[in-house]
Design a protein around this motif. Sequence first.
Motif: not given
Length: 559
Positions: A301, A338, A348, A352, A355, A509, A511, A550
């Motif tokens: 990440f 994700g 998730s 994504l 983002c 966000c 992750y 998430y």
Amino acid sequence: MKRNWWKESVVYQIYPRSFKDSNGDGIGDIKGIIEKLDYLKELGVNVLWLSPVFESPLDDNGYDISDYRKILNDYGTMEDYEELIAKAHERGLKILMDLVVNHTSDEHPWFIESRKSKENPYRDYYIWKYPKDGKEPNNWGATFGGSAWEYDNETGMYYLHCFSKKQPDLNWENEAVRNDVYDMMNWWCEKGIDGFRMDVISMISKDQSFPDGKVYGGLYGDGAPYYMNGHRIHEFLREMNREVLAKHDIMTVGETAGVTIEEAKMYAGEDADELNMVFQFEHVSIGDGPYGKWTTNRYDFMEYKKIMIKWQEELQGKAWNSLYLGNHDQPRSVSRFGDDSEEYREISAKMLATCIHMMQGTPYVYQGEEIGMTNAYFEDISMYKDIESLQYYEELTGAGLMEPEEMMECLKLRSRDNARTPMQWDDTVNGGFTEGTPWINVNSNYSRINVEHQIKEKDSIFQYYKELIQLRKENEVIVYGSFTAINREDEKIFAFKRELDEKKLLVLCNYSKEETAFKVPEEFTPEKGEVLISNYRVNEWKEEMILRPYEAIVLTFQT
Ligand code: TEU
Ligand code: CA
């Protein structure tokens, strides 16, 4: 910053073979796309990029073209394509054509002529070299495995193919090649297409000394430094711009594997006379090993976040970004970046999407991404169709560099076929893609993940994408706002702000699947913050936000 329609657009990529079959032969086609134009209009996208539908022996599923001005029978007729353009335009949708001119099919008339003799007028349309010490002219490997050179008995020479041996590279040093390509491009612009996605366009200028490449882990040398972003690439693209692009109000995006920030400023510079934007490949290559993508490594990440921030902060105001996590060459984004488990797939996938759609650049939605389609994880090599997967399976296991079981695990995670299983329209047989036998297996989860369910469900991934795309149309700050990363060192949350005049967005966000605290910088005073969109729907604003697994949340502030 200049305002352009392609900056305000959201592009939807269609892989025609797997999108919708209208005549029951198990193969998606143009009439099937026409049937689904209202669905795409409903989603809110406004540009449709079609992977190639031209005459082809399908060695690489159409990225090996044998006639640029003819539609392959599998997909329909030129009349169908012209109907698609007209019906898309009626709905305010634009059509982006996939331009594959680094190479043709070996069944293209140009190559059939070229290989006939050394004196043939088309000989120099391709790259022919004499054997060196009785072998290939250099040690370059082809992207799909094997050598990048194929010996041709007829004339005792090798020809270059950076992809499959049925995809000979065109010789762009030859002005006749360039002029024939420009003629074809203008012909399509006059037919009404609205732009080009340019396949491996960074590869058309090769180092004419063709030196050996460095050998990493495989059997061949890496030729990329000698055929990517070559010394004449910008000269060729500026010529293409003069001869074609500047003559039409079209959008162009270059697929520029290997591109750096500095190169991108030349390919897609605000004032450059080349392309509008490019695809970079750093984030989708994270974790690659000695055999390239064939690894079971998960992505890191922090490496991902650093790459995303770099491209945002270093291009803004200078060049335009393409924003994507998936396409027909990549695994499904929710599986790769994700968490496609039952528990976290939906949340998730929405994170994504948030983002990507809140950054500066043109977002690309790959067919099925808007409903959270996942990797197929095919267990048996017989289920795979993609030349890249099949050839590397043979090469790496055949050479004893990988055990079959290990390679199968790599294919389940990284094979391009994961993104090429048919679009899942409903829970009827084959997900409503075809009434025939699909050319590739439908993902077994189609009864749970399909368009019909998600159109009806107000909190579906589809509805969330629709909302994100609508926000882009209503908030100029999302398109033209500046980008600044926040709390860069946070190891779970990607946080950034967007600003335009007095409008400010805060995008958070998470992750990770851990609940994570986030200290909001003082500049964002709570009393003014309003939630613009969030994937958990219920949120309460606090100085110290606790982001759930998430969780994505976008707050808007009037300064
Ligand atoms: O892809 C270029 C490319 O490098 C891909 O091979 C991709 O990086 C790789 O598959 C990831 O593992 C373009 C097209 O998108 C692809 O579908 C074609 O196979 C390729 O060019 C040759 O035309
Ligand atoms: Ca069909």
